[in-house]
Every structure is written in structure tokens, then in C-alpha cells.
Design an enzyme around this catalytic site. Structure first.
Site, PDB file in Angstrom:
ATOM      1  N   GLY B  46     -29.045 -30.335 -35.022  1.00 58.37           N
ATOM      2  CA  GLY B  46     -27.717 -30.494 -34.439  1.00 58.37           C
ATOM      3  C   GLY B  46     -26.799 -30.840 -35.593  1.00 58.37           C
ATOM      4  O   GLY B  46     -27.029 -30.404 -36.721  1.00 58.37           O
ATOM      5  N   GLU B  47     -25.768 -31.642 -35.334  1.00 58.02           N
ATOM      6  CA  GLU B  47     -24.915 -32.108 -36.434  1.00 58.02           C
ATOM      7  C   GLU B  47     -25.275 -33.556 -36.741  1.00 58.02           C
ATOM      8  O   GLU B  47     -25.113 -34.428 -35.889  1.00 58.02           O
ATOM      9  CB  GLU B  47     -23.432 -31.973 -36.082  1.00 58.02           C
ATOM     10  CG  GLU B  47     -22.849 -30.657 -36.519  1.00 58.02           C
ATOM     11  CD  GLU B  47     -23.177 -30.311 -37.970  1.00 58.02           C
ATOM     12  OE1 GLU B  47     -23.702 -29.205 -38.201  1.00 58.02           O
ATOM     13  OE2 GLU B  47     -22.957 -31.132 -38.877  1.00 58.02           O
ATOM     14  N   SER B  48     -25.709 -33.810 -37.971  1.00 58.34           N
ATOM     15  CA  SER B  48     -26.165 -35.161 -38.296  1.00 58.34           C
ATOM     16  C   SER B  48     -25.014 -36.166 -38.222  1.00 58.34           C
ATOM     17  O   SER B  48     -25.217 -37.299 -37.797  1.00 58.34           O
ATOM     18  CB  SER B  48     -26.827 -35.192 -39.677  1.00 58.34           C
ATOM     19  OG  SER B  48     -25.895 -34.912 -40.690  1.00 58.34           O
ATOM     20  N   CYS B  77     -34.258 -30.645 -39.459  1.00 57.26           N
ATOM     21  CA  CYS B  77     -32.941 -30.268 -39.999  1.00 57.26           C
ATOM     22  C   CYS B  77     -32.006 -31.485 -40.021  1.00 57.26           C
ATOM     23  O   CYS B  77     -32.151 -32.344 -40.874  1.00 57.26           O
ATOM     24  CB  CYS B  77     -32.370 -29.091 -39.209  1.00 57.26           C
ATOM     25  SG  CYS B  77     -30.941 -28.329 -40.003  1.00 57.26           S
ATOM     26  N   ARG B 103     -27.203 -32.483 -48.107  1.00 56.93           N
ATOM     27  CA  ARG B 103     -26.789 -31.786 -46.880  1.00 56.93           C
ATOM     28  C   ARG B 103     -26.183 -30.428 -47.216  1.00 56.93           C
ATOM     29  O   ARG B 103     -25.480 -30.287 -48.215  1.00 56.93           O
ATOM     30  CB  ARG B 103     -25.739 -32.614 -46.130  1.00 56.93           C
ATOM     31  CG  ARG B 103     -26.314 -33.829 -45.435  1.00 56.93           C
ATOM     32  CD  ARG B 103     -25.203 -34.547 -44.662  1.00 56.93           C
ATOM     33  NE  ARG B 103     -24.620 -33.665 -43.644  1.00 56.93           N
ATOM     34  CZ  ARG B 103     -23.383 -33.776 -43.184  1.00 56.93           C
ATOM     35  NH1 ARG B 103     -22.592 -34.717 -43.634  1.00 56.93           N
ATOM     36  NH2 ARG B 103     -22.935 -32.950 -42.272  1.00 56.93           N
ATOM     37  N   ILE B 132     -31.024 -22.975 -40.871  1.00 53.98           N
ATOM     38  CA  ILE B 132     -29.631 -22.832 -40.438  1.00 53.98           C
ATOM     39  C   ILE B 132     -28.792 -23.941 -41.073  1.00 53.98           C
ATOM     40  O   ILE B 132     -28.960 -25.109 -40.743  1.00 53.98           O
ATOM     41  CB  ILE B 132     -29.531 -22.885 -38.899  1.00 53.98           C
ATOM     42  CG1 ILE B 132     -30.299 -21.686 -38.294  1.00 53.98           C
ATOM     43  CG2 ILE B 132     -28.082 -22.876 -38.447  1.00 53.98           C
ATOM     44  CD1 ILE B 132     -30.356 -21.680 -36.793  1.00 53.98           C
ATOM     45  N   ARG B 133     -27.926 -23.566 -42.007  1.00 48.91           N
ATOM     46  CA  ARG B 133     -27.115 -24.564 -42.732  1.00 48.91           C
ATOM     47  C   ARG B 133     -28.036 -25.747 -43.095  1.00 48.91           C
ATOM     48  O   ARG B 133     -27.705 -26.917 -42.889  1.00 48.91           O
ATOM     49  CB  ARG B 133     -25.944 -25.054 -41.858  1.00 48.91           C
ATOM     50  CG  ARG B 133     -24.807 -24.032 -41.724  1.00 48.91           C
ATOM     51  CD  ARG B 133     -23.732 -24.519 -40.751  1.00 48.91           C
ATOM     52  NE  ARG B 133     -23.295 -25.881 -41.048  1.00 48.91           N
ATOM     53  CZ  ARG B 133     -22.190 -26.198 -41.719  1.00 48.91           C
ATOM     54  NH1 ARG B 133     -21.377 -25.268 -42.153  1.00 48.91           N
ATOM     55  NH2 ARG B 133     -21.885 -27.457 -41.941  1.00 48.91           N
ATOM     56  N   HIS B 168     -36.415 -24.839 -38.300  1.00 52.80           N
ATOM     57  CA  HIS B 168     -36.390 -25.043 -36.841  1.00 52.80           C
ATOM     58  C   HIS B 168     -37.547 -24.348 -36.123  1.00 52.80           C
ATOM     59  O   HIS B 168     -37.361 -23.252 -35.585  1.00 52.80           O
ATOM     60  CB  HIS B 168     -35.085 -24.488 -36.271  1.00 52.80           C
ATOM     61  CG  HIS B 168     -33.866 -25.235 -36.695  1.00 52.80           C
ATOM     62  ND1 HIS B 168     -33.458 -26.396 -36.086  1.00 52.80           N
ATOM     63  CD2 HIS B 168     -32.966 -24.993 -37.672  1.00 52.80           C
ATOM     64  CE1 HIS B 168     -32.357 -26.834 -36.665  1.00 52.80           C
ATOM     65  NE2 HIS B 168     -32.028 -26.012 -37.639  1.00 52.80           N
ATOM     66  N   GLU B 170     -38.569 -24.966 -33.275  1.00 55.43           N
ATOM     67  CA  GLU B 170     -38.235 -24.885 -31.841  1.00 55.43           C
ATOM     68  C   GLU B 170     -37.470 -23.614 -31.509  1.00 55.43           C
ATOM     69  O   GLU B 170     -37.295 -23.286 -30.336  1.00 55.43           O
ATOM     70  CB  GLU B 170     -37.460 -26.139 -31.416  1.00 55.43           C
ATOM     71  CG  GLU B 170     -35.966 -26.173 -31.749  1.00 55.43           C
ATOM     72  CD  GLU B 170     -35.667 -26.500 -33.216  1.00 55.43           C
ATOM     73  OE1 GLU B 170     -36.612 -26.566 -34.030  1.00 55.43           O
ATOM     74  OE2 GLU B 170     -34.475 -26.667 -33.550  1.00 55.43           O
TER      75      GLU B 170
END
Lengths: 294, 192
Positions: B46-48, B77, B103, B132-133, B168, B170
Site C-alpha cells: 500500500g502506501e507506507s 513492499c 523507498r 510495484i514502485r 507482491h 499476493e
């Protein structure tokens, strides 16, 4: 990179936004306030929808220099809008390196017959919809994420609710329909049969679906989550309010704790005035953004 | 066995679905009380920045540190960033695993990629790595075992009862990382 890998990465990034709030920002300072308040991404644009509505005229893609300034100011993903059908604005945004492109009805459409062939881009797209058929047409064109349109720049959540319910109703119909009715249903809603089948199996859209257009309070955000949305976009609702930093944080918390009224009551306290807004019902055809898109 | 998934923001539902295919009904954790009695916890992608703020506002920051001190945690991630002892340019969050992280070091979404990884002791064929990023682990401490690398950089790491992946699992149908984490939880970190 093949199409399948591209889709996995693009729909995958959209999945990372889930349970989050994507905020419209017009400069680096607002972008930092959004990031500090816990936004999972920001939408860089020159004018928020409420101002586009007030100013009138033609609304276009934002200045790439302004978008770059915001990309440098924050570490979270940055989205930007292009006009419906304007694939060259999209190419420019891709060259700028934004993380997501919103082919948006909030800007003045560039093509009144066709949307962008989004499969032809490496950058993921999010598109608006009012019902299941429109959502699936955009996904067929390559959208990696969907948002219900609502009525942007109004601060009135009624259209967002209407569109979220319409998508849900479409999914419910597809799910419980006898097999022999599927072809006619796909034709009725103007969507590819293959995607209708996928919705039937999954019981939801095959991509992430956020709510947008009129969300102005933590309660609005929680309402959209309870209606089954994966997250929310907030445009004018934050930076047109009395205390943007507080309201932004409260809306972020409301999306996470959407099923806990006690917590929602606490975070809704003392936020100052919400954006004043305009009742969506009072807008005539030309002034409704949601009708743009085909 | 009771497994929790931090559900403040991000792709928590995907982990829940994967665990369900392995016969585990995971619990979504949004408050410190949600950690009670869990045998393991997943910090999802997600977004940390978003997750660490939500955690701090809800009093989950200290609770997560305490939980991770003794019980199995897997960070994916953004979750890996939350676990790191050092994060370039910002304060670390839980500081659980002895590693330094940069990051978004691979770049923006345009630089996201999929790569086959050597599965090491997970066994079997290549492991699909969806980045992903992604964050980059720029340094891993002496007590950290690297399970998989990409381009020379560690992308899956174990330190006692702690697991971290920059990619990821998942988002793929491959359940090996999840099965590995469940073994870690069952063994309370004492893997052979």
C-alpha cells in the site's frame, strides 16, 4: 513487456491504493499537506473542479512543469488528468512520468465519440463511470482502475451514491441472471460479454473501483466505503474547506474506520466549515460533468 | 493458528484471499486490541506514509513494535519499509528488521516490473516477483538471511521470526511465500 504483465503491474498499483484517499492538489504545498494527512496518492491539477465549474471556459491538461513540481514535492504516487479522447495529452503525461492518468470528464472532452485506447500505453489509466456498462467499456479499452463519477466540484454526494448504487445493481443482476440471459444483458448495457462473465464470476468489477465526485466530509467517505467502494477521491472537498489539513486527515481516518461509528463521531468533531458547494440537482445538463463520456 | 493482516490501507484483502486458499481465515487488524492472541501478522503493500500515519493516530505504532519483538511478522513492499530499522530520508517506523531501505528506489510506476526469482529454500520452479514502485534493501545486517535476490539486491529476507519481501506474492497465484510464512508462524520463528 507483454500485455498481460503490463495489466498485472497497472491493476496491481491500483490495488495498493485500496482503503485510501486520493486528493486533488494544485501546488507542491497542498501536495505536502495531503501526504502529511495520509493520502495514498495525489491528483495534480491546475484548478480543482469547483473552480473549473466557477470559471467556465475550456478545461485542459495541466502544465507539465506544475505537475513535475508536485512529483518532486512528495514521495507518494502522482496522478494527472487528460481530456476524454485526447491521447496526445495522455502521451505527454506519460512522458512527464506520472504514475497514473485520469481520463476525466471534469476536463472539457476532446472527442465526443471515442475514449483513448488505453491498452496502447504503459502508464495505467483510471476512468469515470455511472453504471456497470460504462465501467466495463472503459475496462475493455484498458482502464486499470475505475471511479464512479459522482458530480465533481459540487460537494454534494448524491450523484456519487447514485453511481455507486447503479454499479452495484448491475453487478447484482449479472450475478443472479440465468446463463441464457447474459448475451442480451451485455448488449443492453453496452459491455463486452467476456467482461460481463468475469463480473458474474467475481461478484465485483475486475479492477479497483473508487468513489468520486462530491465527497466533502468524513461521513461522506464512510458512506461510499459502506456502499462497497474500494477507496475515495476527494477533489474540491478538502482545499475548499476551512481547515484542509484537519479535514484531509479526518477523511483518511474515516475511510479506514468506515464501519466504526464511534470512531467516525470522534474524527468528525471540530473540523471547521466544509466546502459550501452547490446542490447537484440544481445543475442543468450543460453544467453536469457526469454526462460527458460515452 | 490465528493470523492477522494490518488493514489500515492497501492490498490487505488480497492476502486474506491467498491465506483462505491455504485453509487459514485471517483477521483484519485496525486497532491495538486486534493484535491480541495472534500468532502472526502481515503488513501488506500500500502506501507506507499513509499506513504509518494511520497506525500512529490509532496508537498502533507502539503495539506493532511490541508485537514484532516476539511474534512473526511479514512485511510486503510498503510493509517491508515499516519493518526496516533504517529508512533513507525518514524516521524508521517499527524498526524490527536489521536492514536499510530506500523507498521508491526502483523509480516510479513506469519502472515497475515483473521478474522470475530463484526460489532458494522455498523450492520448486522460479518465483514470480511483482515489483510495484518497490523499495530497495540497500543493506542487510549480519543476522539477516537473504532468501532471494534480484539484480544483486536482496528482495526476500528472513531474520528469526521476521520475514520481508520487496515484491507482491499476493498479486500472483503462487502460494509459496504465504505457505512459508505460515510455517514461520507455526514454528514461532524457529525454522530448521
Amino acid at each position: 513487456m507483454n500485455q498481460e504483465t503490463q495489466e498485472l503491474l497497472n491493476t496491481g498499483l491500483a490495488r495498493m491504493f485500496k482503503g485510501g484517499v486520493i486528493m486533488d492538489v494544485v501546488d507542491p504545498q497542498q501536495a505536502r499537506i495531503a501526504e502529511e494527512a495520509g493520502a495514498c496518492a495525489v491528483m495534480a491539477l491546475e484548478r480543482v473542479p469547483a473552480d473549473i465549474r466557477a470559471d467556465g471556459g475550456v478545461a485542459r491538461m495541466s502544465d507539465p512543469g506544475m505537475i513535475r513540481g508536485i512529483m518532486e514535492a512528495v514521495s507518494i504516487p502522482v496522478m494527472a488528468k487528460c481530456r476524454i479522447g485526447h491521447f496526445m495529452e495522455a502521451r505527454i503525461l506519460e512522458a512527464v512520468g506520472v504514475d497514473f492518468i485520469d481520463e476525466s470528464e471534469v476536463l472539457t472532452p476532446a472527442d465526443e465519440a471515442f475514449h483513448i485506447d488505453k491498452k496502447d500505453f504503459r502508464t495505467p489509466f483510471v476512468c469515470g463511470c455511472r453504471d456497470l456498462g460504462e465501467a466495463l467499456r472503459r475496462i475493455a479499452e484498458g482502464a486499470a482502475m475505475i471511479r464512479t463519477k459522482g458530480e465533481a466540484g459540487t460537494g454534494d454526494v448524491v450523484e456519487a451514491v447514485r453511481h455507486a448504487r447503479a454499479v452495484r445493481e448491475g453487478i447484482r443482476r449479472a450475478r443472479h441472471m440465468p446463463e441464457e440471459e447474459l448475451v442480451a444483458f451485455a448488449r443492453e448495457i453496452g459491455a463486452p460479454l467476456e467482461l460481463v462473465r468475469q463480473v458474474r464470476e467475481l461478484g465485483r468489477l475486475p479492477v479497483v473501483n473508487f468513489a468520486a465526485g462530491g465527497i466533502a466530509t468524513p461521513a461522506d467517505a464512510a458512506l461510499m466505503m459502506q456502499l462497497g467502494m474500494d477507496g475515495v477521491f476527494v477533489g474540491s472537498g478538502i482545499f475548499k474547506s476551512a481547515d484542509p489539513a484537519r479535514r484531509a486527515r479526518a477523511i483518511v481516518e474515516a475511510v479506514t474506520h468506515h464501519d466504526d461509528p464511534q470512531t467516525l463521531a470522534r474524527i468528525s468533531e471540530n473540523l471547521g466549515g466544509a466546502m459550501s458547494g452547490v446542490a447537484a440537482r440544481s445543475l442543468d445538463g450543460e453544467r453536469r460533468f457526469a454526462g460527458r463520456g460515452w | 493458528m490465528r493470523i492477522g493482516i494490518l488493514a489500515l490501507q492497501g492490498a490487505f484483502a488480497e492476502h486474506r484471499e491467498m491465506l483462505a486458499t491455504l485453509g487459514v481465515r485471517a483477521e483484519l487488524v485496525r486497532t491495538p486490541g486486534g493484535l491480541d492472541g495472534l500468532d502472526g501478522l502481515i503488513l501488506p503493500g500500500g502506501e507506507s506514509t499513509s499506513m504509518r500515519r494511520l497506525a500512529a493516530w490509532g496508537g498502533l505504532d507502539k503495539a506493532l513494535r511490541d508485537f514484532g519483538a516476539g511474534r512473526p511478522v511479514w512485511g510486503v513492499c510498503a510493509g517491508l519499509i515499516l519493518m526496516a530499522r533504517y529508512v533513507e530520508g525518514e524516521e524508521p517506523f517499527a524498526g524490527l528488521m536489521d536492514m536499510a531501505v530506500a523507498r521508491n528506489a526502483y523509480g516510479r510506476q513506469g519502472e515497475s516490473f515483473v521478474a522470475d526469482l530463484l526460489p532458494g529454500r522455498l523450492g520448486g520452479g522460479p518465483l514470480p516477483g511483482v515489483f510495484i514502485r518497490a523499495p530497495r534493501v540497500v543493506e542487510a545486517g549480519p543476522g539477516v538471511e537473504v532468501l532471494a535476490r534480484h539484480g544483486g539486491w536482496p528482495v526476500a529476507l528472513v531474520q528469526g521470526h521476521l520475514l520481508a519481501t520487496a515484491f507482491h506474492p499476493e498479486l500472483t497465484p503462487d502460494p509459496r511465500m504465504h505457505a512459508f510464512f505460515l510455517k514461520l508462524c507455526a514454528a514461532r520463528g524457529a525454522l530448521p
